[in-house]
Design an enzyme around this catalytic site. Structure first.
Site, PDB file in Angstrom:
ATOM      1  N   ARG A  10      -8.738   9.831   3.552  1.00 31.48           N
ATOM      2  CA  ARG A  10      -8.467   8.586   4.293  1.00 31.48           C
ATOM      3  C   ARG A  10      -8.285   8.797   5.792  1.00 31.48           C
ATOM      4  NH1 ARG A  10     -10.292   4.832   0.912  1.00 31.48           N
ATOM      5  NH2 ARG A  10      -9.074   4.592  -0.949  1.00 31.48           N
ATOM      6  N   SER A  11      -8.924   9.833   6.332  1.00 29.97           N
ATOM      7  CA  SER A  11      -8.806  10.120   7.764  1.00 29.97           C
ATOM      8  C   SER A  11      -9.773   9.293   8.601  1.00 29.97           C
ATOM      9  CB  SER A  11      -9.061  11.605   8.023  1.00 29.97           C
ATOM     10  OG  SER A  11     -10.388  11.946   7.650  1.00 29.97           O
ATOM     11  N   SER A  14     -15.635   9.357   6.622  1.00 27.22           N
ATOM     12  CA  SER A  14     -16.845   8.679   6.129  1.00 27.22           C
ATOM     13  C   SER A  14     -17.300   7.608   7.114  1.00 27.22           C
ATOM     14  CB  SER A  14     -16.590   8.044   4.758  1.00 27.22           C
ATOM     15  OG  SER A  14     -16.416   9.043   3.786  1.00 27.22           O
ATOM     16  N   ALA A  31     -25.156  10.410  -2.234  1.00 25.23           N
ATOM     17  CA  ALA A  31     -23.834  10.304  -2.853  1.00 25.23           C
ATOM     18  C   ALA A  31     -23.784  11.282  -4.029  1.00 25.23           C
ATOM     19  CB  ALA A  31     -23.593   8.874  -3.332  1.00 25.23           C
ATOM     20  N   HIS A  50     -17.484   1.970  -0.198  1.00 20.90           N
ATOM     21  CA  HIS A  50     -18.501   2.717   0.546  1.00 20.90           C
ATOM     22  C   HIS A  50     -19.840   1.978   0.531  1.00 20.90           C
ATOM     23  CE1 HIS A  50     -16.842   6.793   1.565  1.00 20.90           C
ATOM     24  NE2 HIS A  50     -15.858   6.279   0.858  1.00 20.90           N
ATOM     25  N   ARG A  51     -20.216   1.452  -0.625  1.00 21.95           N
ATOM     26  CA  ARG A  51     -21.492   0.725  -0.733  1.00 21.95           C
ATOM     27  C   ARG A  51     -21.507  -0.492   0.179  1.00 21.95           C
ATOM     28  NH1 ARG A  51     -22.141   1.007  -7.301  1.00 21.95           N
ATOM     29  NH2 ARG A  51     -23.090   3.087  -7.370  1.00 21.95           N
ATOM     30  N   ARG A  54     -22.491   0.145   3.901  1.00 22.31           N
ATOM     31  CA  ARG A  54     -23.830   0.642   4.234  1.00 22.31           C
ATOM     32  C   ARG A  54     -24.769  -0.501   4.585  1.00 22.31           C
ATOM     33  NH1 ARG A  54     -24.502   3.686  -1.170  1.00 22.31           N
ATOM     34  NH2 ARG A  54     -22.449   4.582  -1.098  1.00 22.31           N
ATOM     35  N   GLU A  62     -28.046   8.885  -5.632  1.00 25.39           N
ATOM     36  CA  GLU A  62     -26.868   9.417  -6.315  1.00 25.39           C
ATOM     37  C   GLU A  62     -27.324  10.596  -7.155  1.00 25.39           C
ATOM     38  OE1 GLU A  62     -25.168   6.129  -8.470  1.00 25.39           O
ATOM     39  OE2 GLU A  62     -24.257   5.300  -6.662  1.00 25.39           O
TER      40      GLU A  62
END
Length: 174
Positions: A10-11, A14, A31, A50-51, A54, A62
């Site tokens: 959680r920094s 991504s 992924a 995340h999806r 994008r 994936e």
């Protein structure tokens, strides 16, 4: 340009990795973790988040075979993340209880293939978890994960032009 983006959970790593490819016309998003399948609501929510970030024109792959996905990609590549890839490889090989020599042998071949693929790529951003800055794991599986991911990160960093460390949403270019 090849960039490794590392940081804690959680920094913002991504999000930073995605922003680095914001202007790219064609992006393959690799992924390597377990797909959302309904078995873990927390994981499924993370995958959905995340999806949703994008752009629609990004192509998602994936797969656990990250090296092949990088080699086959056209345009820029974003791999997110090496920690989920390592978990998938260890799960696939049933290596959580294996001795360190066995795990190193399996991982060496996978890491070499990955680094070779990354070396041949033009524009790639690889996201990974930074390990070893906090509590020493109390279980063997945690020690195994930490040690092997540390090796993965070092080897991938060696083929990248830049390494970005993300802490609390702030980026330090190393």
């Amino acid at each position: 340009m090849k960039i490794l983006v590392t940081g804690g959970v959680r920094s913002g790593k991504s999000r930073h990795g995605e922003a680095l490819l914001d202007g790219a016309g064609r992006v393959t998003y690799v992924a390597p973790g377990r797909p959302a399948d309904g078995s873990d609501p927390d994981w499924d929510a993370r995958v959905a988040q995340h999806r949703s970030r994008r752009p629609e024109h990004w192509h998602t792959v994936e797969t656990i075979d990250v090296a092949a996905a990088v080699r086959d990609a056209r345009g820029a590549v974003l791999v997110d993340c090496l920690g989920t890839w390592l978990t998938a490889v260890i799960d696939e090989g049933g290596l959580w209880e294996a001795d360190a020599h066995t795990v190193a042998g399996v991982m060496d071949a996978r890491i070499t293939a990955l680094c070779d693929a990354l070396s041949g790529a033009a524009d790639v951003v690889v996201v990974t978890n930074e390990v070893g800055l906090g509590v020493v794991p109390s279980h063997r599986s945690g020690v195994l994960f930490r040690d092997v991911l540390g090796t993965v990160n070092q080897r991938v960093a060696a083929v990248c032009e830049e390494v970005h460390l993300v802490i609390a949403g702030r980026v330090l270019i190393l």
